[in-house]
Scaffold this active site. Structure first.
Site, short mmCIF file in Angstrom:
data_model
loop_
_atom_site.label_atom_id
_atom_site.label_comp_id
_atom_site.label_asym_id
_atom_site.label_seq_id
_atom_site.Cartn_x
_atom_site.Cartn_y
_atom_site.Cartn_z
N HIS A 124 0.85 -1.21 0.00
CA HIS A 124 0.00 0.00 0.00
C HIS A 124 0.88 1.26 0.00
O HIS A 124 0.63 2.19 -0.77
CB HIS A 124 -0.88 0.05 1.26
CG HIS A 124 -1.97 -0.97 1.30
ND1 HIS A 124 -2.23 -1.75 2.41
CD2 HIS A 124 -2.90 -1.33 0.37
CE1 HIS A 124 -3.27 -2.53 2.16
NE2 HIS A 124 -3.69 -2.30 0.93
N ARG A 150 -1.48 -6.32 -8.39
CA ARG A 150 -0.25 -7.05 -8.07
C ARG A 150 0.01 -8.16 -9.07
O ARG A 150 1.14 -8.40 -9.47
CB ARG A 150 -0.35 -7.67 -6.67
CG ARG A 150 -0.36 -6.66 -5.56
CD ARG A 150 -0.88 -7.26 -4.29
NE ARG A 150 -2.28 -7.67 -4.47
CZ ARG A 150 -3.09 -8.00 -3.48
NH1 ARG A 150 -2.65 -8.03 -2.25
NH2 ARG A 150 -4.35 -8.33 -3.73
N SER A 165 -3.14 -7.56 2.81
CA SER A 165 -3.53 -7.38 4.22
C SER A 165 -4.05 -8.69 4.79
O SER A 165 -3.78 -9.03 5.94
CB SER A 165 -4.62 -6.32 4.34
OG SER A 165 -4.13 -5.07 3.93
#
Ligand code: PNS
Length: 190
Positions: free
Chosen positions: A19, A92, A130
């Site tokens: 992030h 990603r 996360s």
């Protein structure tokens, strides 16, 4: 040309190095970047909204054109309210693409003037999410290098019993989780 303000929305539960990498990249190409943390009443987050706001503010204090805020409801409506003309999202791997495409197209349907811009974080973070960070940390595993140090510290504080248990197991049986032929008490498996 007028100033381009972008919104980088997400859950950031917790913020990862991926992030942060994306925020830094975004801050270089947009005049203003607002990181919008979703206040989602349907999900119970690991970190409260206040904690996520605080962590992200600390992590981005050096970026003068970045602002940290929270929002609820439709992202496109929030983007409009802060005069953002772009939405920044990270991709990603190919696996992210399908979900991100669907979301971008739905957002375009809701607000045709809002453009979604995709950026790739550094490849060393291409596997960092996360969700996986939470999973590793909840089992007391190391998250060094995956999240900024302040986040690592917060995870340790929050999950102290899990880390203590993990560290005790490591001491009792270094490097073991059964794979080296030892039990929890260090006895040889038979
Ligand atoms: O970090 P995440 O969980 O991938 O972020 C998802 C987020 C917050 C960007 C998305 O769920 C969102 O925008 N939610 C707000 C509600 C909304 O506008 N939904 C329609 C999206 S197509």
């Amino acid at each position: 040309m007028s100033k381009v303000s972008a919104l980088y929305p997400g859950s950031f539960d917790p913020p990862t190095n991926g992030h942060l990498d994306l925020i830094e990249r975004g801050a270089r190409i947009f005049e203003e970047l607002v990181v919008g943390i979703l206040r989602n009443s349907e999900k119970i987050p690991m970190f409260s909204l206040a904690e996520r706001l605080e962590m992200l503010k600390t992590l981005t204090a050096h970026l003068k054109n970045v602002r940290i805020e929270s929002f609820h409801g439709l992202m496109v409506e929030y983007a409009k309210s802060i005069h953002a003309t772009c939405v920044l999202r990270g991709i990603r791997a190919v696996s992210d693409y399908e979900y991100e495409l669907q979301m971008a197209l739905m957002n375009r349907k809701l607000e045709p003037t809002l453009e979604t811009v995709f950026m790739m974080p550094a490849d060393k973070y291409s596997y960092v999410s996360s969700r996986l960070v939470r999973e590793v940390a909840q089992a007391g595993g190391p998250v060094k290098g995956l999240v900024p140090e302040v986040v690592e510290q917060k995870l340790r504080e929050k999950l102290e019993p899990a880390y203590r248990f993990h560290d005790e197991m490591q001491k009792a049986s270094p490097g073991a989780s059964g794979s080296r032929g030892t039990t929890r008490k260090g006895k040889k498996k038979i």
